[in-house]
Design a protein around this motif. Structure first.
Motif, PDB file in Angstrom:
ATOM      1  N   LYS A   1      -5.718  10.601   3.896  1.00 48.41           N
ATOM      2  CA  LYS A   1      -6.689   9.554   4.202  1.00 48.41           C
ATOM      3  C   LYS A   1      -7.405   9.186   2.917  1.00 48.41           C
ATOM      4  N   ARG A   2      -7.735   7.922   2.784  1.00 45.62           N
ATOM      5  CA  ARG A   2      -8.518   7.484   1.625  1.00 45.62           C
ATOM      6  C   ARG A   2      -9.966   7.934   1.821  1.00 45.62           C
TER       7      ARG A   2
ATOM      8  N   GLN B   1     -12.217   5.076   3.011  1.00 48.13           N
ATOM      9  CA  GLN B   1     -11.759   4.343   4.197  1.00 48.13           C
ATOM     10  C   GLN B   1     -12.681   4.557   5.388  1.00 48.13           C
TER      11      GLN B   1
ATOM     12  N   ALA C   1      -4.496   3.925   9.517  1.00 47.65           N
ATOM     13  CA  ALA C   1      -5.468   4.202   8.462  1.00 47.65           C
ATOM     14  C   ALA C   1      -5.074   5.377   7.575  1.00 47.65           C
ATOM     15  N   TRP C   2      -3.934   5.996   7.839  1.00 50.07           N
ATOM     16  CA  TRP C   2      -3.566   7.147   7.037  1.00 50.07           C
ATOM     17  C   TRP C   2      -2.067   7.181   6.816  1.00 50.07           C
TER      18      TRP C   2
END
Length: 141
Positions: A112-113, A116, A124-125
């Protein structure tokens, strides 16, 4: 757990020092006394991946802030198994070491960022799958 808390995570069941997905599925389909017996035989653990609410909605915050708040929650509440905080790192060597965990049934790592915000689902990942998972290709998803 404080009121108005929501975590994103997964229930897991261990058997013979391995994640036993089939046992978790078997538990989901039992009712009454059979459900109680299955819970005793195969206790579930909740592995927390992300913090969605803690008094207020946290989904608009960067992951790094949500992670820090979740770690504080686990520490402050002295949460222990069956509550489990998913390990996290920004160290590539540590991540490479974790990829060796496939022997316990872990199928890979999720990236994950740190900046984010929370987006539900896998959009999202990124997930890196071990090459040794059951018939699945390794690589990014």
């Amino acid at each position: 757990m404080p009121d108005d808390t929501a975590l994103d995570g997964e229930l897991v069941v261990w058997e013979n020092d391995r994640l036993a997905f089939e046992r978790r599925q078997q538990r989901q389909h039992r009712r009454s006394a059979a459900a109680v017996q299955a819970a005793v035989q195969w206790p579930a653990h909740f592995v927390a991946f992300d913090l969605l609410r803690l008094g207020t909605d946290r989904t608009g915050q960067p992951y790094q802030e949500r992670r820090e708040a979740m770690e504080e929650l686990f520490t402050g509440q002295q949460l222990q198994p069956p509550w489990t905080l998913c390990p996290a790192t920004t160290d590539p060597r540590q991540a490479a070491e974790w990829l060796q965990w496939s022997s316990v049934g872990m199928e890979g790592l999720v990236f994950k960022r740190l900046d984010q915000t929370y987006l539900p689902g896998w959009r999202a990942w990124r997930k890196y799958r071990n090459g040794t998972t059951q018939g699945r290709d390794s690589g990014w998803r």
